[in-house]
Scaffold this motif. Structure first.
Motif, PDB file in Angstrom:
ATOM      1  N   GLN A 105       0.810  -1.211   0.000  1.00 59.95           N
ATOM      2  CA  GLN A 105       0.000   0.000   0.000  1.00 59.95           C
ATOM      3  C   GLN A 105       0.848   1.267   0.000  1.00 59.95           C
ATOM      4  O   GLN A 105       0.513   2.258  -0.643  1.00 59.95           O
ATOM      5  N   GLN A 106       1.965   1.228   0.701  1.00 60.95           N
ATOM      6  CA  GLN A 106       2.799   2.415   0.859  1.00 60.95           C
ATOM      7  C   GLN A 106       3.820   2.604  -0.258  1.00 60.95           C
ATOM      8  O   GLN A 106       4.256   3.730  -0.515  1.00 60.95           O
ATOM      9  N   TRP A 107       4.210   1.527  -0.912  1.00 59.13           N
ATOM     10  CA  TRP A 107       5.326   1.577  -1.859  1.00 59.13           C
ATOM     11  C   TRP A 107       5.222   2.687  -2.914  1.00 59.13           C
ATOM     12  O   TRP A 107       6.199   3.411  -3.159  1.00 59.13           O
ATOM     13  N   PRO A 108       4.065   2.865  -3.567  1.00 64.34           N
ATOM     14  CA  PRO A 108       3.992   3.887  -4.625  1.00 64.34           C
ATOM     15  C   PRO A 108       4.283   5.305  -4.126  1.00 64.34           C
ATOM     16  O   PRO A 108       4.692   6.166  -4.913  1.00 64.34           O
ATOM     17  N   GLU A 109       4.060   5.551  -2.846  1.00 69.98           N
ATOM     18  CA  GLU A 109       4.237   6.890  -2.297  1.00 69.98           C
ATOM     19  C   GLU A 109       5.601   7.103  -1.639  1.00 69.98           C
ATOM     20  O   GLU A 109       5.917   8.218  -1.222  1.00 69.98           O
ATOM     21  N   LEU A 110       6.401   6.061  -1.532  1.00 71.72           N
ATOM     22  CA  LEU A 110       7.676   6.180  -0.820  1.00 71.72           C
ATOM     23  C   LEU A 110       8.724   6.899  -1.670  1.00 71.72           C
ATOM     24  O   LEU A 110       8.754   6.783  -2.897  1.00 71.72           O
ATOM     25  N   SER A 111       9.598   7.611  -0.987  1.00 71.94           N
ATOM     26  CA  SER A 111      10.727   8.243  -1.656  1.00 71.94           C
ATOM     27  C   SER A 111      11.774   7.171  -1.970  1.00 71.94           C
ATOM     28  O   SER A 111      11.751   6.067  -1.413  1.00 71.94           O
ATOM     29  N   ALA A 112      12.703   7.512  -2.851  1.00 75.61           N
ATOM     30  CA  ALA A 112      13.778   6.574  -3.180  1.00 75.61           C
ATOM     31  C   ALA A 112      14.591   6.236  -1.939  1.00 75.61           C
ATOM     32  O   ALA A 112      15.022   5.093  -1.756  1.00 75.61           O
ATOM     33  N   THR A 113      14.773   7.223  -1.064  1.00 75.63           N
ATOM     34  CA  THR A 113      15.520   6.989   0.178  1.00 75.63           C
ATOM     35  C   THR A 113      14.820   5.976   1.058  1.00 75.63           C
ATOM     36  O   THR A 113      15.449   5.048   1.596  1.00 75.63           O
ATOM     37  N   ASP A 114      13.502   6.125   1.206  1.00 77.30           N
ATOM     38  CA  ASP A 114      12.737   5.184   2.029  1.00 77.30           C
ATOM     39  C   ASP A 114      12.756   3.779   1.427  1.00 77.30           C
ATOM     40  O   ASP A 114      12.828   2.774   2.140  1.00 77.30           O
ATOM     41  N   LYS A 115      12.706   3.693   0.095  1.00 78.96           N
ATOM     42  CA  LYS A 115      12.739   2.384  -0.561  1.00 78.96           C
ATOM     43  C   LYS A 115      14.078   1.683  -0.320  1.00 78.96           C
ATOM     44  O   LYS A 115      14.120   0.479  -0.038  1.00 78.96           O
ATOM     45  N   HIS A 116      15.150   2.444  -0.413  1.00 75.39           N
ATOM     46  CA  HIS A 116      16.465   1.864  -0.139  1.00 75.39           C
ATOM     47  C   HIS A 116      16.581   1.441   1.328  1.00 75.39           C
ATOM     48  O   HIS A 116      17.159   0.391   1.639  1.00 75.39           O
ATOM     49  N   THR A 117      16.010   2.243   2.228  1.00 74.05           N
ATOM     50  CA  THR A 117      16.061   1.919   3.651  1.00 74.05           C
ATOM     51  C   THR A 117      15.309   0.625   3.948  1.00 74.05           C
ATOM     52  O   THR A 117      15.804  -0.246   4.685  1.00 74.05           O
ATOM     53  N   ILE A 118      14.116   0.485   3.370  1.00 70.66           N
ATOM     54  CA  ILE A 118      13.318  -0.718   3.570  1.00 70.66           C
ATOM     55  C   ILE A 118      14.048  -1.947   3.040  1.00 70.66           C
ATOM     56  O   ILE A 118      14.113  -3.003   3.693  1.00 70.66           O
ATOM     57  N   CYS A 119      14.628  -1.831   1.851  1.00 66.43           N
ATOM     58  CA  CYS A 119      15.328  -2.975   1.260  1.00 66.43           C
ATOM     59  C   CYS A 119      16.576  -3.343   2.061  1.00 66.43           C
ATOM     60  O   CYS A 119      16.893  -4.528   2.220  1.00 66.43           O
ATOM     61  N   SER A 120      17.261  -2.339   2.586  1.00 66.78           N
ATOM     62  CA  SER A 120      18.435  -2.621   3.428  1.00 66.78           C
ATOM     63  C   SER A 120      18.018  -3.341   4.697  1.00 66.78           C
ATOM     64  O   SER A 120      18.707  -4.267   5.163  1.00 66.78           O
ATOM     65  N   GLY A 201      12.217  -4.938  -9.689  1.00 67.01           N
ATOM     66  CA  GLY A 201      13.536  -4.364  -9.885  1.00 67.01           C
ATOM     67  C   GLY A 201      14.287  -4.073  -8.603  1.00 67.01           C
ATOM     68  O   GLY A 201      15.499  -3.800  -8.639  1.00 67.01           O
ATOM     69  N   TRP A 202      13.588  -4.135  -7.464  1.00 70.79           N
ATOM     70  CA  TRP A 202      14.211  -3.850  -6.172  1.00 70.79           C
ATOM     71  C   TRP A 202      14.611  -5.116  -5.417  1.00 70.79           C
ATOM     72  O   TRP A 202      15.262  -5.042  -4.376  1.00 70.79           O
ATOM     73  N   ILE A 203      14.222  -6.274  -5.915  1.00 74.86           N
ATOM     74  CA  ILE A 203      14.489  -7.514  -5.188  1.00 74.86           C
ATOM     75  C   ILE A 203      15.987  -7.748  -5.006  1.00 74.86           C
ATOM     76  O   ILE A 203      16.434  -8.264  -3.974  1.00 74.86           O
ATOM     77  N   ASP A 204      16.777  -7.351  -6.005  1.00 76.31           N
ATOM     78  CA  ASP A 204      18.240  -7.507  -5.896  1.00 76.31           C
ATOM     79  C   ASP A 204      18.829  -6.722  -4.735  1.00 76.31           C
ATOM     80  O   ASP A 204      19.957  -6.995  -4.313  1.00 76.31           O
ATOM     81  N   GLN A 205      18.071  -5.743  -4.219  1.00 74.42           N
ATOM     82  CA  GLN A 205      18.570  -4.926  -3.112  1.00 74.42           C
ATOM     83  C   GLN A 205      18.593  -5.692  -1.793  1.00 74.42           C
ATOM     84  O   GLN A 205      19.344  -5.331  -0.887  1.00 74.42           O
ATOM     85  N   PHE A 206      17.766  -6.731  -1.685  1.00 73.68           N
ATOM     86  CA  PHE A 206      17.741  -7.465  -0.409  1.00 73.68           C
ATOM     87  C   PHE A 206      17.952  -8.971  -0.545  1.00 73.68           C
ATOM     88  O   PHE A 206      18.091  -9.672   0.456  1.00 73.68           O
ATOM     89  N   LEU A 207      18.003  -9.469  -1.784  1.00 67.58           N
ATOM     90  CA  LEU A 207      18.279 -10.883  -2.009  1.00 67.58           C
ATOM     91  C   LEU A 207      19.313 -11.029  -3.119  1.00 67.58           C
ATOM     92  O   LEU A 207      19.269 -10.305  -4.115  1.00 67.58           O
ATOM     93  N   ASP A 208      20.223 -11.975  -2.935  1.00 69.59           N
ATOM     94  CA  ASP A 208      21.247 -12.216  -3.941  1.00 69.59           C
ATOM     95  C   ASP A 208      20.709 -13.181  -4.992  1.00 69.59           C
ATOM     96  O   ASP A 208      20.312 -14.307  -4.660  1.00 69.59           O
ATOM     97  N   PRO A 209      20.688 -12.757  -6.261  1.00 72.12           N
ATOM     98  CA  PRO A 209      20.144 -13.633  -7.304  1.00 72.12           C
ATOM     99  C   PRO A 209      21.056 -14.808  -7.612  1.00 72.12           C
ATOM    100  O   PRO A 209      22.277 -14.722  -7.498  1.00 72.12           O
ATOM    101  N   ASN A 210      20.434 -15.907  -7.983  1.00 74.73           N
ATOM    102  CA  ASN A 210      21.155 -17.090  -8.449  1.00 74.73           C
ATOM    103  C   ASN A 210      20.617 -17.368  -9.851  1.00 74.73           C
ATOM    104  O   ASN A 210      19.562 -17.971 -10.017  1.00 74.73           O
TER     105      ASN A 210
END
Length: 227
Positions: A105-120, A201-210
């Protein structure tokens, strides 16, 4: 099973009873699969049905006990198992109602900074999960390490704050969690993500692809008509 040391019993007393299975069934429309029932005044949510298993409750209890606030999950207060002809037909899990919007619900409204923070933060929590070691899992024949896995990491299963900086409040739905090859979390996350959606496109930020495992997974699921 009742966990008498949980918030529910500390707040309401040990004589307070959970809503009965019969009452819960009466709140669900006939012939429709049961959805979790919320009791906001009690801070309680009940997940139940023939598709629900005690394993999910045990996963929640164990994660909260081992990791505490490092991996926030709803507190499990207890469960009930109904049997018919000696077999489990329905499970009722009584747990803490965690308030707040989902990451979906929140993702579309989040800033790029918040998205990076969540993924980290998600990456840190996945690393915590993988720090668990199962003495039996080395007995599993596989080409890669076996790690503890959520199995359904997607925005709809993450509760977050509705203010910036956005933080993870709880991770829900541990019904698919268990010991799997280390690539399974990534494959499942991509499987549930929309092909054209930004989240993929953000999944690589928190999981390592195989790549090799993902190609095999995609081939298998496509052959079954899952996409």
């Amino acid at each position: 099973m009742d966990f008498l040391d949980t918030t529910w019993f500390k707040t309401h007393g040990r004589t307070r009873h959970f809503p009965t299975p019969e009452h819960l069934r009466s709140l669900v429309k006939l012939f429709e699969p049961p959805t979790p029932v919320k009791f906001e005044d009690l801070g309680l949510i009940v997940k139940f049905g023939s598709h629900v298993s005690v394993t999910e409750a045990i996963n929640l209890w164990a994660i909260r006990r081992v990791f505490q606030d490092m991996i926030p999950v709803p507190e499990v207060y207890g469960w009930r198992v109904l049997e018919r002809e000696g077999k489990t037909c329905e499970v009722f899990i009584y747990m803490q109602l965690v308030e707040g919007p989902t990451l979906a619900q929140q993702w579309p409204e989040l800033s790029a900074t918040d998205k990076h923070t969540i993924c980290s933060d998600l990456r840190a929590k996945v690393s915590c999960l993988r720090s668990l070691r199962d003495s039996e899992s080395q007995h599993v024949i596989d080409n890669g390490p076996i790690v503890f896995t959520h199995g359904d990491l997607r925005p709809a299963n993450v509760i977050v704050t509705d203010t910036s900086p956005t933080k993870i409040v709880a991770i829900l739905d541990w019904e698919m969690a268990g010991w799997y090859p280390d690539y399974w979390e990534d494959c499942k996350a991509r499987f549930t993500a929309s092909l054209g959606g930004e989240w993929r496109g953000w999944i690589d930020q928190f999981l390592d692809p195989n790549t090799e495992a993902l190609e095999a997974f995609d081939f298998y699921t496509c052959s079954l008509g899952k996409f």
